[in-house]
Motif scaffolding. Sequence first.
Motif, PDB file in Angstrom:
ATOM      1  N   HIS A  13     -25.296  37.678 -45.014  1.00 46.95           N
ATOM      2  CA  HIS A  13     -25.760  38.772 -44.161  1.00 46.95           C
ATOM      3  C   HIS A  13     -27.126  38.375 -43.613  1.00 46.95           C
ATOM      4  O   HIS A  13     -28.138  38.476 -44.300  1.00 46.95           O
ATOM      5  CB  HIS A  13     -25.880  40.079 -44.945  1.00 46.95           C
ATOM      6  N   LYS A  25     -32.098  32.235 -48.547  1.00 52.74           N
ATOM      7  CA  LYS A  25     -30.890  32.828 -49.123  1.00 52.74           C
ATOM      8  C   LYS A  25     -29.714  31.859 -49.057  1.00 52.74           C
ATOM      9  O   LYS A  25     -28.966  31.689 -50.024  1.00 52.74           O
ATOM     10  CB  LYS A  25     -30.535  34.122 -48.386  1.00 52.74           C
ATOM     11  N   PRO A 229     -24.540  43.949 -45.617  1.00 49.68           N
ATOM     12  CA  PRO A 229     -25.411  43.970 -46.796  1.00 49.68           C
ATOM     13  C   PRO A 229     -24.604  44.185 -48.069  1.00 49.68           C
ATOM     14  O   PRO A 229     -23.715  45.039 -48.117  1.00 49.68           O
ATOM     15  CB  PRO A 229     -26.343  45.144 -46.524  1.00 49.68           C
ATOM     16  N   ALA A 230     -24.907  43.434 -49.101  1.00 48.64           N
ATOM     17  CA  ALA A 230     -24.150  43.527 -50.355  1.00 48.64           C
ATOM     18  C   ALA A 230     -24.213  44.929 -50.942  1.00 48.64           C
ATOM     19  O   ALA A 230     -23.230  45.436 -51.497  1.00 48.64           O
ATOM     20  CB  ALA A 230     -24.681  42.506 -51.355  1.00 48.64           C
ATOM     21  N   GLU A 231     -25.369  45.580 -50.810  1.00 48.73           N
ATOM     22  CA  GLU A 231     -25.525  46.904 -51.434  1.00 48.73           C
ATOM     23  C   GLU A 231     -24.694  47.975 -50.743  1.00 48.73           C
ATOM     24  O   GLU A 231     -24.425  49.032 -51.318  1.00 48.73           O
ATOM     25  CB  GLU A 231     -27.004  47.319 -51.444  1.00 48.73           C
ATOM     26  N   LYS A 232     -24.254  47.727 -49.509  1.00 48.34           N
ATOM     27  CA  LYS A 232     -23.423  48.687 -48.798  1.00 48.34           C
ATOM     28  C   LYS A 232     -21.934  48.412 -48.966  1.00 48.34           C
ATOM     29  O   LYS A 232     -21.103  49.164 -48.447  1.00 48.34           O
ATOM     30  CB  LYS A 232     -23.788  48.706 -47.310  1.00 48.34           C
ATOM     31  N   GLY A 233     -21.621  47.339 -49.657  1.00 44.32           N
ATOM     32  CA  GLY A 233     -20.220  47.034 -49.895  1.00 44.32           C
ATOM     33  C   GLY A 233     -19.451  46.895 -48.607  1.00 44.32           C
ATOM     34  O   GLY A 233     -19.840  46.180 -47.708  1.00 44.32           O
ATOM     35  N   THR A 236     -19.700  48.783 -43.611  1.00 43.90           N
ATOM     36  CA  THR A 236     -20.491  48.011 -42.662  1.00 43.90           C
ATOM     37  C   THR A 236     -19.638  47.681 -41.451  1.00 43.90           C
ATOM     38  O   THR A 236     -18.407  47.633 -41.546  1.00 43.90           O
ATOM     39  CB  THR A 236     -20.994  46.703 -43.312  1.00 43.90           C
ATOM     40  N   ALA A 258     -18.508  42.464 -47.269  1.00 43.96           N
ATOM     41  CA  ALA A 258     -19.880  42.386 -47.756  1.00 43.96           C
ATOM     42  C   ALA A 258     -20.313  40.936 -47.983  1.00 43.96           C
ATOM     43  O   ALA A 258     -19.489  40.030 -48.120  1.00 43.96           O
ATOM     44  CB  ALA A 258     -20.016  43.176 -49.060  1.00 43.96           C
ATOM     45  N   GLU A 259     -21.614  40.726 -48.038  1.00 46.39           N
ATOM     46  CA  GLU A 259     -22.177  39.405 -48.302  1.00 46.39           C
ATOM     47  C   GLU A 259     -21.711  38.883 -49.659  1.00 46.39           C
ATOM     48  O   GLU A 259     -21.531  39.635 -50.616  1.00 46.39           O
ATOM     49  CB  GLU A 259     -23.705  39.508 -48.297  1.00 46.39           C
TER      50      GLU A 259
END
Length: 302
Positions: A13, A25, A229-233, A236, A258-259
């Motif tokens: 991401h 990253k 974003p990983a936190e949004k699963g 997105t 997700a990332e």
Amino acid sequence: MAPVFKVALIQLHPQPVAPAENFAKATAFIKDAAKQGCHLAVLPEYHLTSWVPDDPQFRQSCIESMKYLEKYQALAKELNICIVPGTIVEARSDDDTSTSSEGPSMLNVAYFVSSSGDVVGRYQKKNLWHPERHHLVSSAHEPHEAFDTPLGRVGMVACWDLAFPEAFRELISDGAEIICVPSFWTMRDVNDEGWELNNNGEAEFLNSAIVTRAFENTCAVIYVNAGGPAEKGEKTNFAGLSQLALPHVGSIGRMGRAEGMNVVELDKDVLRIAEENYKVRADMKREGWHYAYTRIREGGKL
């Protein structure tokens, strides 16, 4: 038996206009891939800058991102791993036709960095998505060319090139066994009418086209897209769906949106079996083959 290679699909991401942060990253993911014994790590299109052409910092961040190719070369050599660093946007100012009032023309370029640290393949995106045409220069009529790597003969295309079977045919006519496709494809790359017809339509497009290209060309297709974003699963607009596609087998290691990173195995024996069954490459080499390609084969015949 043909070799089996481990490939890391790195669904990054990218933060907008943040090359240093995105490179850090990506490096962490690549180091993890190397620890898992991967032979190749592939990143998404625009992974260093994201695609935000209206951001006043975008052009400058693209110019700054050009220096990261050498950093990827050093990383590949250090870790003994091949790397496709997605695409890196280059600024071209070598002639009067390449500049505009805004500055140098921008080229969207994918590289293949060998485990020795050498750049063995370069591809400038040909089929630009409609909004890209206001900012980037296409490779237009330059041929699609394959190149030799530690994994065998490889070709590269980028994102919207996936929609053009001609690109893949030209690459396999040049001997490509593996085709890498870094991408920045979202779920909302359509207008409202298209979205209303099917809000999952872009996923349908990607999943069907990636596998189809593998089957119809008896090749491996390594598709790596940007993720959310990983936190949004999965909540997105990034499409994700990075995957390896093989003829006979279909999709391997298909990711969500997700990332993250998936490690998949590319068994080149599958490609041998597919060619024995479908004989796509054998037919293309026959005298009098009825489809012409840009590339001129040995003996001057199409």
